[in-house]
Design a protein around this motif. Structure first.
Motif, PDB file in Angstrom:
ATOM      1  N   UNK A  35       5.779  53.845  -1.514  1.00 47.32           N
ATOM      2  CA  UNK A  35       6.079  54.468  -2.806  1.00 47.32           C
ATOM      3  C   UNK A  35       7.357  55.301  -2.785  1.00 47.32           C
ATOM      4  N   UNK A  36       8.283  54.968  -1.902  1.00 47.86           N
ATOM      5  CA  UNK A  36       9.521  55.733  -1.803  1.00 47.86           C
ATOM      6  C   UNK A  36      10.306  55.697  -3.110  1.00 47.86           C
ATOM      7  N   UNK A  37      10.320  54.541  -3.783  1.00 51.32           N
ATOM      8  CA  UNK A  37      11.009  54.431  -5.070  1.00 51.32           C
ATOM      9  C   UNK A  37      10.407  55.356  -6.110  1.00 51.32           C
ATOM     10  N   UNK A  38       9.080  55.424  -6.144  1.00 51.31           N
ATOM     11  CA  UNK A  38       8.407  56.315  -7.099  1.00 51.31           C
ATOM     12  C   UNK A  38       8.725  57.778  -6.791  1.00 51.31           C
ATOM     13  N   UNK A  39       8.749  58.122  -5.520  1.00 47.39           N
ATOM     14  CA  UNK A  39       9.054  59.503  -5.139  1.00 47.39           C
ATOM     15  C   UNK A  39      10.474  59.883  -5.542  1.00 47.39           C
ATOM     16  N   UNK A  40      11.411  58.965  -5.335  1.00 45.27           N
ATOM     17  CA  UNK A  40      12.795  59.254  -5.716  1.00 45.27           C
ATOM     18  C   UNK A  40      12.959  59.317  -7.231  1.00 45.27           C
ATOM     19  N   UNK A  41      12.228  58.471  -7.956  1.00 43.18           N
ATOM     20  CA  UNK A  41      12.277  58.528  -9.425  1.00 43.18           C
ATOM     21  C   UNK A  41      11.731  59.854  -9.929  1.00 43.18           C
ATOM     22  N   UNK A  42      10.638  60.314  -9.355  1.00 47.09           N
ATOM     23  CA  UNK A  42      10.066  61.614  -9.738  1.00 47.09           C
ATOM     24  C   UNK A  42      11.059  62.731  -9.441  1.00 47.09           C
ATOM     25  N   UNK A  43      11.748  62.649  -8.315  1.00 45.77           N
ATOM     26  CA  UNK A  43      12.759  63.656  -7.978  1.00 45.77           C
ATOM     27  C   UNK A  43      13.883  63.644  -9.011  1.00 45.77           C
ATOM     28  N   UNK A  44      14.331  62.463  -9.424  1.00 41.75           N
ATOM     29  CA  UNK A  44      15.394  62.370 -10.425  1.00 41.75           C
ATOM     30  C   UNK A  44      14.946  62.924 -11.778  1.00 41.75           C
ATOM     31  N   UNK A  45      13.729  62.602 -12.173  1.00 41.19           N
ATOM     32  CA  UNK A  45      13.207  63.140 -13.435  1.00 41.19           C
ATOM     33  C   UNK A  45      13.092  64.656 -13.381  1.00 41.19           C
ATOM     34  N   UNK A  46      12.702  65.170 -12.227  1.00 43.42           N
ATOM     35  CA  UNK A  46      12.586  66.624 -12.054  1.00 43.42           C
ATOM     36  C   UNK A  46      13.940  67.295 -12.210  1.00 43.42           C
ATOM     37  N   UNK A  47      14.962  66.718 -11.592  1.00 39.45           N
ATOM     38  CA  UNK A  47      16.305  67.281 -11.700  1.00 39.45           C
ATOM     39  C   UNK A  47      16.760  67.266 -13.161  1.00 39.45           C
ATOM     40  N   UNK A  48      16.509  66.168 -13.857  1.00 38.70           N
ATOM     41  CA  UNK A  48      16.904  66.066 -15.272  1.00 38.70           C
ATOM     42  C   UNK A  48      16.203  67.128 -16.112  1.00 38.70           C
ATOM     43  N   UNK A  49      14.912  67.314 -15.889  1.00 39.71           N
ATOM     44  CA  UNK A  49      14.157  68.294 -16.672  1.00 39.71           C
ATOM     45  C   UNK A  49      14.632  69.712 -16.377  1.00 39.71           C
ATOM     46  N   UNK A  50      14.906  69.997 -15.120  1.00 39.66           N
ATOM     47  CA  UNK A  50      15.416  71.321 -14.753  1.00 39.66           C
ATOM     48  C   UNK A  50      16.792  71.531 -15.399  1.00 39.66           C
ATOM     49  N   UNK A  51      17.615  70.489 -15.393  1.00 40.57           N
ATOM     50  CA  UNK A  51      18.934  70.589 -16.014  1.00 40.57           C
ATOM     51  C   UNK A  51      18.853  70.847 -17.498  1.00 40.57           C
ATOM     52  N   UNK A  52      17.897  70.213 -18.164  1.00 41.35           N
ATOM     53  CA  UNK A  52      17.741  70.434 -19.595  1.00 41.35           C
ATOM     54  C   UNK A  52      17.292  71.858 -19.908  1.00 41.35           C
ATOM     55  N   UNK A  53      16.721  72.544 -18.948  1.00 40.22           N
ATOM     56  CA  UNK A  53      16.323  73.929 -19.202  1.00 40.22           C
ATOM     57  C   UNK A  53      17.542  74.787 -19.518  1.00 40.22           C
ATOM     58  N   UNK A  54      18.682  74.470 -18.914  1.00 36.86           N
ATOM     59  CA  UNK A  54      19.916  75.184 -19.230  1.00 36.86           C
ATOM     60  C   UNK A  54      20.327  74.969 -20.677  1.00 36.86           C
ATOM     61  N   UNK A  55      20.129  73.756 -21.161  1.00 39.37           N
ATOM     62  CA  UNK A  55      20.440  73.455 -22.558  1.00 39.37           C
ATOM     63  C   UNK A  55      19.514  74.242 -23.477  1.00 39.37           C
ATOM     64  N   UNK A  56      18.255  74.306 -23.111  1.00 37.92           N
ATOM     65  CA  UNK A  56      17.282  75.051 -23.920  1.00 37.92           C
ATOM     66  C   UNK A  56      17.686  76.511 -24.007  1.00 37.92           C
ATOM     67  N   UNK A  57      18.068  77.076 -22.880  1.00 40.74           N
ATOM     68  CA  UNK A  57      18.476  78.480 -22.875  1.00 40.74           C
ATOM     69  C   UNK A  57      19.722  78.666 -23.731  1.00 40.74           C
ATOM     70  N   UNK A  58      20.677  77.744 -23.621  1.00 42.01           N
ATOM     71  CA  UNK A  58      21.901  77.838 -24.424  1.00 42.01           C
ATOM     72  C   UNK A  58      21.595  77.700 -25.917  1.00 42.01           C
ATOM     73  N   UNK A  59      20.673  76.820 -26.263  1.00 35.35           N
ATOM     74  CA  UNK A  59      20.307  76.656 -27.667  1.00 35.35           C
ATOM     75  C   UNK A  59      19.546  77.855 -28.202  1.00 35.35           C
TER      76      UNK A  59
END
Length: 162
Positions: A6-30
Motif C-alpha cells: 500500500x505504498x501508493x496509498x500512503x504516499x497519496x494520503x501524504x500528498x492530500x495531507x500536505x494540500x489540506x495543510x496548505x489550504x489552511x493558510x488560504x483559510x486564514x488569509x480569507x
C-alpha cells in the motif's frame, strides 16, 4: 528491507495531507483578521484543520521508515499503528480538553470525536497484536484524520466567507 504494501496509498494520503495543510493558510488569509480576534470555536476548528492532516502526513511515512530496520511485515504494521495511535491521541487530547469542555463543538465534530477515540483504541489494540487487519486499521486511521481536517476546512471556509 521489508517491502511495504500500500505504498501508493500512503504516499497519496501524504500528498492530500500536505494540500489540506496548505489550504489552511488560504483559510486564514480569507479570514481577513488576526488569529487573536477569532472566536474560541474558530480557533478550535483551525486547530482541527491543521493537526489531524499533520498527523496523517507524519504517520503515513512510518511503515516505510520502520521497514528499513524491522524485518517482520507484521511488526512494521504493529509499530506503525502504535505511532499513529500516539500521534492521534496527542492531537485529540487538546481538542477534547478545550473543545468538549468549553463547548462550541458541532454534532459532526462530536461524531468525529467518537470515531477518533475508536480509531485510537483500534491502533493500540493492533499495536498490541490483539486484533488483525493491521494494515486496514492503519489506513482507516489515516483517512479518519484526513476526514477531520476536511470537515473543519469546510466549517472554517463557511465562517471566513460570511
Amino acid at each position: 528491507m521489508n517491502e511495504i504494501a500500500h505504498l501508493g496509498a500512503l504516499h497519496t494520503i501524504a500528498q492530500l495531507s500536505v494540500a489540506l495543510i496548505g489550504f489552511s493558510g488560504i483559510v486564514v488569509a480569507l479570514g481577513d483578521r488576526a488569529i487573536g480576534s477569532w472566536s474560541q470555536a474558530e480557533r478550535l476548528q483551525l486547530y482541527a484543520l491543521v493537526l489531524p492532516p499533520a498527523t496523517a502526513l507524519a504517520a503515513s511515512f512510518a511503515p516505510e521508515l520502520l521497514a528499513t530496520e524491522i524485518g517482520s511485515h507484521e511488526e512494521v504494521w504493529r509499530w506503525s499503528n502504535l505511532v499513529l495511535g500516539l500521534l492521534h491521541l496527542a492531537n485529540f487530547l487538546p481538542f477534547f480538553i478545550i473543545g468538549l469542555r468549553k463547548g462550541g463543538v458541532t454534532p459532526m465534530q462530536m461524531a468525529l470525536s467518537v470515531t477518533g477515540l475508536t480509531a485510537i483504541a483500534a491502533h493500540f489494540l493492533a499495536a498490541a497484536g490483539l486484533v488483525g487487519w493491521l494494515e486496514l486499521i492503519f489506513l482507516a486511521g489515516l483517512l479518519q484524520q484526513l476526514g477531520v481536517g476536511l470537515y473543519n476546512f469546510i466549517l472554517l471556509m463557511g465562517m471566513c466567507l460570511d
